[in-house]
Write a protein that holds these residues in place. Structure first.
Motif, short mmCIF file in Angstrom:
data_model
loop_
_atom_site.label_atom_id
_atom_site.label_comp_id
_atom_site.label_asym_id
_atom_site.label_seq_id
_atom_site.Cartn_x
_atom_site.Cartn_y
_atom_site.Cartn_z
N ARG A 39 12.03 152.70 74.95
CA ARG A 39 12.13 153.79 73.82
C ARG A 39 12.16 155.08 74.40
NH1 ARG A 39 12.47 152.01 68.68
NH2 ARG A 39 11.33 149.82 68.35
N ARG A 40 11.15 155.27 75.58
CA ARG A 40 10.95 156.52 76.22
C ARG A 40 12.27 156.85 77.08
NH1 ARG A 40 6.61 155.73 79.69
NH2 ARG A 40 8.06 155.42 81.51
N MET A 41 13.20 155.87 77.65
CA MET A 41 14.21 156.18 78.33
C MET A 41 15.38 156.48 77.45
SD MET A 41 13.79 153.03 80.97
CE MET A 41 15.37 153.25 81.82
N GLY A 42 15.38 156.16 76.02
CA GLY A 42 16.33 156.58 75.17
C GLY A 42 16.95 155.09 74.54
N TYR A 43 16.54 154.14 74.74
CA TYR A 43 17.00 152.88 74.12
C TYR A 43 16.50 153.09 72.59
CZ TYR A 43 18.45 150.52 78.07
OH TYR A 43 19.01 150.06 79.47
N ARG A 44 17.40 152.62 71.73
CA ARG A 44 16.75 152.45 70.37
C ARG A 44 17.24 151.36 69.64
NH1 ARG A 44 21.58 152.77 67.28
NH2 ARG A 44 23.60 153.53 68.34
N GLU A 45 16.35 150.70 68.74
CA GLU A 45 16.46 149.60 68.42
C GLU A 45 17.58 149.47 67.26
OE1 GLU A 45 13.65 146.82 65.18
OE2 GLU A 45 12.61 147.97 66.63
N ILE A 46 18.19 148.51 67.17
CA ILE A 46 19.41 148.15 66.39
C ILE A 46 19.20 146.69 65.40
CG2 ILE A 46 21.10 149.43 67.54
CD1 ILE A 46 22.13 146.94 68.59
N THR A 47 18.44 145.90 65.80
CA THR A 47 18.01 144.65 65.18
C THR A 47 16.99 143.97 65.78
OG1 THR A 47 19.14 142.37 64.36
CG2 THR A 47 19.65 143.27 66.82
N ARG A 48 16.68 142.70 65.31
CA ARG A 48 15.58 141.96 66.08
C ARG A 48 16.00 140.48 66.45
NH1 ARG A 48 11.06 145.35 66.47
NH2 ARG A 48 9.99 143.71 67.27
N TYR A 49 15.32 140.07 67.39
CA TYR A 49 15.74 138.50 67.57
C TYR A 49 14.66 137.77 67.61
CZ TYR A 49 20.46 140.43 69.11
OH TYR A 49 21.76 140.93 69.18
N ARG A 50 14.63 136.51 67.04
CA ARG A 50 13.25 135.54 67.15
C ARG A 50 13.59 134.71 67.53
NH1 ARG A 50 12.99 139.28 62.82
NH2 ARG A 50 14.12 137.88 61.29
N TRP A 51 12.56 133.56 68.14
CA TRP A 51 12.80 132.38 68.69
C TRP A 51 11.81 131.51 67.93
CZ3 TRP A 51 11.44 133.35 74.64
CH2 TRP A 51 12.46 134.10 75.15
N TYR A 52 12.48 130.23 67.48
CA TYR A 52 11.76 129.17 66.91
C TYR A 52 12.08 127.96 67.93
CZ TYR A 52 11.40 131.77 62.54
OH TYR A 52 10.89 132.67 61.65
N ALA A 53 10.93 127.40 68.45
CA ALA A 53 11.04 126.09 69.43
C ALA A 53 10.74 125.03 68.78
CB ALA A 53 10.11 126.61 70.54
N LYS A 54 11.33 123.96 69.09
CA LYS A 54 11.39 122.62 68.60
C LYS A 54 11.11 121.67 69.52
CE LYS A 54 13.74 119.61 64.91
NZ LYS A 54 14.69 119.86 64.19
N GLY A 55 10.32 120.84 69.62
CA GLY A 55 10.08 119.64 70.17
C GLY A 55 11.34 118.50 70.67
N PRO A 56 11.07 117.75 71.54
CA PRO A 56 12.32 117.05 72.01
C PRO A 56 12.92 116.17 70.63
CG PRO A 56 10.47 116.52 73.40
CD PRO A 56 9.88 117.34 72.53
#
Length: 272
Positions: free
Chosen positions: A247-264
């Motif tokens: 953010r300090r460098m100038g990047y701005r948020e446009i969305t979010r990505y989430r992870w859902y892990a599942k076992g074998p």
């Protein structure tokens, strides 16, 4: 570019970078089925990019049940668990289906974009950053990635396998940057070109070099080099540690990505 175009390109670049990480290893499987990307890399580590399912396209998947069934079939044949990536701007139905199945998100990363180069900042006299130009230097980068990500819970052997063939990173669509502290490799960043933009990943700094601006300098050089080579923008998915720096460098948020892990997984019946 308008906001929708940036989001579409960011998703495309994320998917291509995920394919590319598998290609670095040589031993991988990549399949696409009905706008669903399925990637299995050389390890059975079920978290993140290595073994994952990712919806493609500029609209929500038509059937969340079908996405999960296809992913279960693919990874079930391999006897592996996997991560489903959720795009906050498109995958609400898929996320609800995963939550109903009892899965919990364990990563909620902002997708961020940078629209212009970042001005240089001075580094301490013991610090250096440079673009990697040969496989020998790339092998040093692999050691930094493995040691740095181990401090964040990534198994060392998994990261070592990802970077086990350094020559595969030496190509026209990948920018590799290495930072040194007193001439010892201590930080790194990678940018992957696709679809007219560049995506940053594998930004890391070893513990003894943190707090000196070295990781930020690697990020800045990789991004600025991408702009020099014609990138329309630079995107990334930020960690909690990296987000305030970006953010300090100038990047701005446009969305979010989430992870859902599942076992074998065990293949089940295809939904109608």
């Amino acid at each position: 570019m308008n906001a929708d175009e940036v989001l579409a390109l960011a998703d495309l670049n994320l998917a291509e970078a995920t394919r590319e990480m598998a290609r670095w290893q040589g031993d991988y499987r990549i399949e696409e089925r009905d706008d669903l990307l399925l990637v299995a890399d050389a390890s059975d580590f079920p978290v993140g990019h290595g073994n994952c399912a990712m919806a493609l396209g500029n609209q929500a998947p038509e059937s969340a049940e079908r996405v999960v069934a296809q992913a279960d079939e693919f990874f079930g044949q391999l006897g592996r668990g996997y991560t489903t990536w959720i795009r906050d701007h498109l995958d609400a139905d898929l996320e609800a289906h995963l939550q109903k199945a009892g899965l919990t998100s364990f990563s909620d990363a902002p997708g961020m974009v940078l629209s212009a180069p970042v001005p240089d900042r001075p580094l301490g006299s013991a610090l250096r950053v440079a673009q990697v130009e040969d496989a020998e230097a790339a092998s040093a980068l692999g050691a930094v990635e493995a040691a740095g990500y181990a401090t964040m819970g990534m198994p060392t052997q998994v990261t070592e396998r990802i970077f086990s063939t350094p020559a595969r990173l030496m190509n026209p669509h990948t920018i590799v940057v290495l930072g040194t502290l007193e001439d010892r490799p201590a930080a790194a960043a990678i940018a992957t070109f696709s679809h007219g933009i560049a995506g940053l990943s594998w930004v890391v700094t070893l513990p003894e070099a943190r707090g000196r601006g070295l990781g930020e300098a690697c990020t800045r050089l990789a991004g600025n080099r991408a702009f020099e080579l014609g990138a329309r923008c630079v995107i990334l998915q930020a960690s909690a540690q990296g987000e305030p720096i970006y953010r300090r460098m100038g990047y701005r948020e446009i969305t979010r990505y989430r992870w859902y892990a599942k076992g074998p997984a065990t293949p089940g019946p295809e939904p109608s």
